[in-house]
Design a protein around this motif. Structure first.
Motif: not given
Length: 500
Positions: A172-193
């Motif tokens: 769903t594209g919920a997993l994105h990467v922070d442009e500053e530190d390349r840290q993975a992050a989960v967008d809770k509004n898109k995540c279907i768990n």
């Protein structure tokens, strides 16, 4: 106790953390100090096992420990306890200290580059990140926006694309990467768990929130706790451990009983066949399955116009739990399976009150270990709650096969389209959206191959397919109508539109 084997070191690490948390809960000693001590038990000595140093390893273990114990960090070092987050539907979280930040370049020029005169890659790049060096194209990664235009226009396919495993696996594209530190992050509004990113991350930097603590507490308090076990549990504890022995392990741990979720699958197959018959009669072109919560959420999020085509029948987990709660109103029901999305399914307002908590196979393994369960000392108890077709729900196509048997009995011409995995799901749902679906029933499963390869299995289907098949074939009944308990579901609400 017989030594537990693990498919990967990551599974072993997660098991050790969960087991130690369960031990603390069992001893009623779940203090912050004791939670901090787990990192030294799991990572003893001064030699690193997985990372650059033991300090890094212990920091990761501590973050895992907090997640396993029901604590979450808000990013500022403040922890929220389980009682504050238990109603939160978000299940999947990134363990920041474990994220490798994957220092890979998404697009890079390979040896296939011919240094052509047209240099379409340079002309197409909106950020001017491509230049020529020694006659060949070169991508300046500092300014590359990873748009992919260069790859699209290169006539030699000389530009390769490498995507981070976690991001690639997310449907769903919920997993994105922070442009500053390349840290993975989960967008809770898109995540279907769905847990696909958790299974895809080779560093184990993504994990699911655990409810192992309240389950242990309930067992220690002597409550009537029932386990509803997914059929894919066969083979999870080794090829020589039968489902009957697993049932005895539940009883020895303090559970009142273990009931097959496939028992509810028989009722679901009949109910869904009847629902399809009514839908086709009123003019609907097709209906989708509703057993996989990841698939249901995927449709609702990415194809909202098809939301009305989702079956209103509950999943086998909910059906079985509602039957247990009907017969034992004061009981606590725990679903045990390979799925993280089930943890959010039980939080849905229209499905709440049926299942109290969900434990994955990873978690129940740690729970058994904490209670010192030895399968060699477990009796092979009879397990006969379900039919062959119902147990087949664990594999892609199994649900359709069961509904086909029920549909034949009630006079429905079933034309199933069986899909699993994100690529198949998207393609098929797009066809359904434009009215080009070649069938009248979509069986959708988020995990490729089905539940046998769910994100929280102990062993993949390569090891469990054979014992699962052997267990399934032991059933005396073949069709859903062969289930002797089917009549008991007549008084159970099998609709997703309201709770029971």
């Amino acid at each position: 106790m017989e030594m537990i084997r693990f498919e990967t070191p990551l599974k072993k690490l997660k098991h050790e953390v969960l087991k130690n948390v369960a031990l603390l809960a069992k001893d009623n000693n779940l203090t912050k100090e004791e939670l901090m001590n787990i990192q030294y038990k799991v990572i003893p000595g001064d030699k690193p096992q997985y990372r650059c140093c033991v300090f890094k390893e212990r920091a990761i273990v501590y973050e895992r420990t907090k997640l396993a114990a029901g604590y979450l960090s808000d990013g500022n070092g403040i922890n929220k306890q389980l009682k504050d987050i238990k109603d939160d539907e978000q299940i999947i979280y990134v363990i920041s200290s474990a994220c490798d930040r994957c220092p890979i370049n998404k697009y890079s020029v390979t040896e296939a580059c011919r240094g052509c005169i047209a240099h379409e890659c340079m002309e197409s790049c909106p950020s001017g990140a491509i230049t020529k060096i020694n006659g060949r194209a070169f991508i300046n990664q500092e300014i590359c926006k990873e748009c992919g235009m260069c790859k699209k226009v290169c006539p030699y396919n000389a530009i390769s694309e490498v995507m981070r495993p976690c991001k690639k696996s997310c449907p769903t594209g919920a997993l994105h990467v922070d442009e500053e530190d390349r840290q993975a992050a989960v967008d809770k509004n898109k995540c279907i768990n769905c847990g696909a990113c958790m299974a895809g991350c080779p560093f184990g930097a993504i994990s699911d929130k655990s409810y192992i603590v309240p389950v242990v507490n309930a067992l220690m308090e002597g409550k009537d706790v029932y386990a509803v076990a997914a059929p894919s549990i066969a083979g999870q504890f080794g090829p020589k451990v039968s489902v009957g022995q697993i049932k005895d392990a539940f009883l020895k741990t303090g559970f009142k009983d273990m009931v097959e979720a496939a028992c509810g699958a028989d009722a679901v197959a009949v109910h869904e066949a009847e629902e399809l018959k009514e839908r086709l009669k009123r003019g609907d072109k097709f209906m989708t399955s509703s057993c996989c919560p990841g698939f249901v959420s995927y449709v609702e999020m990415n194809f909202p116009e098809l939301k009305g085509m989702i079956s209103e029948t509950v999943s086998p987990m909910i059906a079985t739990a509602r039957l247990i709660k009907k017969n034992h109103p004061d009981s606590m029901v725990i679903f045990v399976g390979p799925c993280t999305a089930k943890k959010s399914e039980i939080k849905k307002p229209n499905l709440a009150k049926a299942v109290d908590y969900v434990l994955t196979f990873e978690e129940i393994s740690a729970l058994f270990d904490a209670f010192e369960i030895d399968f060699q000392n477990c009796s092979d108890l009879p397990v006969s709650d379900a039919t062959l077709s119902a147990r087949g729900f664990a594999q892609s196509g199994g649900l359709s096969n069961a509904i086909a048997l029920a549909a034949k009995e009630i006079g429905v011409d079933l034309k199933p389209v069986k899909i699993n995995g994100q690529s198949e799901l998207k393609k098929t749902l797009l066809l359904a959206k434009v009215g080009r679906l070649d069938g009248n029933f979509i069986e959708g499963m988020m995990c490729e191959g089905g539940c046998l390869d769910g994100p929280a299995v102990l062993w993949s289907s390569r090891k469990t397919a054979a014992p699962f098949k052997a267990f399934s074939q032991k059933s005396e009944g073949k069709s859903p109508f062969d289930n002797k308990m089917l009549e008991k579901f007549r008084d159970v609400n099998l609709s997703r539109s309201s709770d029971s």
